[in-house]
Design a protein around this motif. Sequence first.
Motif, mmCIF file in Angstrom:
data_model
loop_
_atom_site.group_PDB
_atom_site.id
_atom_site.type_symbol
_atom_site.label_atom_id
_atom_site.label_comp_id
_atom_site.label_asym_id
_atom_site.label_seq_id
_atom_site.Cartn_x
_atom_site.Cartn_y
_atom_site.Cartn_z
ATOM 1 N N PRO A 141 -40.181 -66.653 -3.938
ATOM 2 C CA PRO A 141 -41.119 -67.255 -4.712
ATOM 3 C C PRO A 141 -42.459 -66.839 -3.874
ATOM 4 O O PRO A 141 -43.452 -66.352 -4.599
ATOM 5 N N PHE A 185 -46.134 -58.657 -10.936
ATOM 6 C CA PHE A 185 -45.161 -59.508 -11.761
ATOM 7 C C PHE A 185 -45.682 -60.278 -13.029
ATOM 8 O O PHE A 185 -44.837 -60.286 -14.234
ATOM 9 N N SER A 186 -46.857 -60.754 -12.910
ATOM 10 C CA SER A 186 -47.374 -61.272 -14.039
ATOM 11 C C SER A 186 -47.377 -60.212 -15.061
ATOM 12 O O SER A 186 -47.021 -60.617 -16.422
ATOM 13 N N SER A 221 -48.521 -66.453 -11.832
ATOM 14 C CA SER A 221 -47.622 -65.973 -10.995
ATOM 15 C C SER A 221 -46.960 -67.275 -10.276
ATOM 16 O O SER A 221 -45.974 -67.533 -9.866
ATOM 17 N N LEU A 222 -48.041 -67.959 -9.637
ATOM 18 C CA LEU A 222 -47.860 -68.941 -8.639
ATOM 19 C C LEU A 222 -46.930 -69.965 -9.451
ATOM 20 O O LEU A 222 -46.135 -70.811 -8.828
ATOM 21 N N LEU A 236 -43.454 -63.494 -4.651
ATOM 22 C CA LEU A 236 -44.067 -63.361 -6.350
ATOM 23 C C LEU A 236 -45.392 -63.981 -6.535
ATOM 24 O O LEU A 236 -46.115 -63.214 -7.405
ATOM 25 N N GLN A 237 -45.558 -64.886 -5.460
ATOM 26 C CA GLN A 237 -47.025 -65.611 -5.840
ATOM 27 C C GLN A 237 -48.134 -65.044 -6.423
ATOM 28 O O GLN A 237 -48.650 -65.041 -7.369
ATOM 29 N N VAL A 260 -45.251 -69.988 -12.092
ATOM 30 C CA VAL A 260 -43.896 -69.508 -12.714
ATOM 31 C C VAL A 260 -42.810 -69.263 -11.407
ATOM 32 O O VAL A 260 -41.822 -69.911 -11.289
ATOM 33 N N SER A 261 -43.511 -68.764 -10.294
ATOM 34 C CA SER A 261 -42.432 -68.571 -9.227
ATOM 35 C C SER A 261 -42.283 -69.833 -8.487
ATOM 36 O O SER A 261 -41.140 -70.239 -8.052
ATOM 37 N N GLU A 262 -43.147 -70.652 -8.326
ATOM 38 C CA GLU A 262 -42.986 -72.311 -8.007
ATOM 39 C C GLU A 262 -41.679 -72.646 -8.745
ATOM 40 O O GLU A 262 -41.077 -73.534 -8.154
#
Lengths: 341, 341
Positions: A71, A80-81, B81-82, A74-75, B84-86
């Motif tokens: 995670p 990724f987005s 991203s934040l 990815l942040q 979703v990844s969380e």
Amino acid sequence: MRITQQEIARLANVSQATVSRVVAGDPRVEPEIRERVQQVMRQHNYQPDVRARSLRTRQTHLVGLVLKRTPEDLQGDPFFSLFVSEILGFLSSTPYHLCVDIAASELRQEHVYDELLRTRRVDGVILVESAPSDDRIKRLQSEGFPFVLVGNPGASNLPSVDNDNVLAGRIATQHLIDQGYTRIGFLTGPEGLTVSHDRAEGYRQAICEAGQEPLVVYSDFGFAPARAAAQKMLATHRGLDAMVVLDDYMAMGAIDAAREAHLPIPTGLGVVGFNDTSLCNLVPGGLTSVSLNIEEVVRQACGKLLRIIEGRADGEEPRLIVPSELKIRGSSTRDRKAAMV
Amino acid sequence: MRITQQEIARLANVSQATVSRVVAGDPRVEPEIRERVQQVMRQHNYQPDVRARSLRTRQTHLVGLVLKRTPEDLQGDPFFSLFVSEILGFLSSTPYHLCVDIAASELRQEHVYDELLRTRRVDGVILVESAPSDDRIKRLQSEGFPFVLVGNPGASNLPSVDNDNVLAGRIATQHLIDQGYTRIGFLTGPEGLTVSHDRAEGYRQAICEAGQEPLVVYSDFGFAPARAAAQKMLATHRGLDAMVVLDDYMAMGAIDAAREAHLPIPTGLGVVGFNDTSLCNLVPGGLTSVSLNIEEVVRQACGKLLRIIEGRADGEEPRLIVPSELKIRGSSTRDRKAAMV
DNA sequence: TTGAAAGCGTTACCAG
DNA sequence: CTGGTAACGCTTTCAA
């Protein structure tokens, strides 16, 4: 409890089978009866239960995306987005949905693999950032499970959509050479990844043809690791006047390192990234980047996967290459002298 | 075809019911038999079919996330991203998976709603960026469908996890006032969103208490729209010396607009964003930002949702507020004089 | 054209 | 403790 076809059937005075036919749009139904059934369905806001349907039809209309990063990695990564949002955009015009999972450790990988595929939770998967020898791929193949690779054609003939990363690395490097940089380093990602390797290979080719000395440094993904690696590179190799960096996000790290080393961009250090993300417009003068047309890659990959799932991918060429394109901005154009820092 | 309990039962010379018990870990099974069955299961790499199981248990172990933005809006947004990844990080330690969908138009919303909920594809949903009067919420409620709101407690007593956005807006504004800025504008998101409204409200409170004149400008999400809006603000209101911007990503747009207007940051223009994303370290000197502790918000929201799904949320307080925190960096600290541009 | 009925692979109840 | 069996809600033959 949700209303069922059985109920609808009772209310409309028909058999449950007929209701099923109406739902399926089967033409072999008396218009009058059809109308009556639809009426009742509307009245009760009927929606078929997708679980029961899945069990019968053996289709979940779900595609899986398994990410290998943590995670944390990815942040802030806009790649990724971009990737996910493009998949979502594509799928939104199909009957499919996206099931995302994350599995950083090998153990989790195994687990997610079982949970997603062997339990038949999804109809197929999109794999990113898999090493060419990836174990998952063998299992996928031997199980005859639908999948498509993104970014890793490797040597084999698996269904995949990719860029020519060797060429992309070449393009980036050649551009810096053409701009008159004479000591160009390559800051790449973790070892063992095809992307890392391929782009570095293209870099080497261009560098050697130009009679320069190659310098490839491996780093973890992300801003901070790239920054640290770049700092070290700049400290160790004093003559360095340009860097090709594996992706835009890492390039931001390199740029930050340059600022700390009081190297103005692009005069002190030329930088080229990859992916042409929105980050490129975030640095003054812009970050030169090799666009990999991810949007197109993703669209093609999704299309291919759905075709494989639905058995419509017969004579289709398994591997597909989407062309790359250099987007020139301030971070590599010496003549412009768009200094930053 | 995948191997079934029926098959396993035949091979192990037991009834299918017994296999089911072994799978479920039911203690009422002779150890010897259990071992034999497990042996066969291992041999054939048996995994229960999740579709059949879902049909029986009425649980899919899938939670839905419905986003209201377009793929384009999502692209470079690190908040996404934040977020979703969380969620992924949280769910990876549970038996649940994430099903993401996107639905920009009203029509799609309706459709996705039906497809996800009424068809029982997911066990519950996480809603973000919903307007307080959101139609979906009413439907969710009347259907008794598990859901949790993030970022929109509104007035009602729905299950939600949120920041005190009024307070967050206040904190950001007060900080700029304390730094000596005297003409502070607020660049917010689209109208009708609770976040937009609440933070603007906090801004207004602080501004009025300081005896200054409030100036709130609405803008679409994203870098480019924010940049355009900021340009207009700077052109129209000459005295402007600071901006509070709805999120970091939009703040990047404002910073770019400032650079074009030859306003150095933070001396010419002070900027404060929200979310404390990784973008903050991408601007020289850093971007001051109000951290909303999204990680914590998401964790709480996921936990709450799972509890609701599993009926373990009995006496629980539906609304939860996660505290915000100001992260001071160069973009708002005049004394430091960390000029950029 | 319609209805009855057989599964799809599980879980869970009820006898033995 | 174990086996038989009835659901779960749907699709899809097979007869009528």
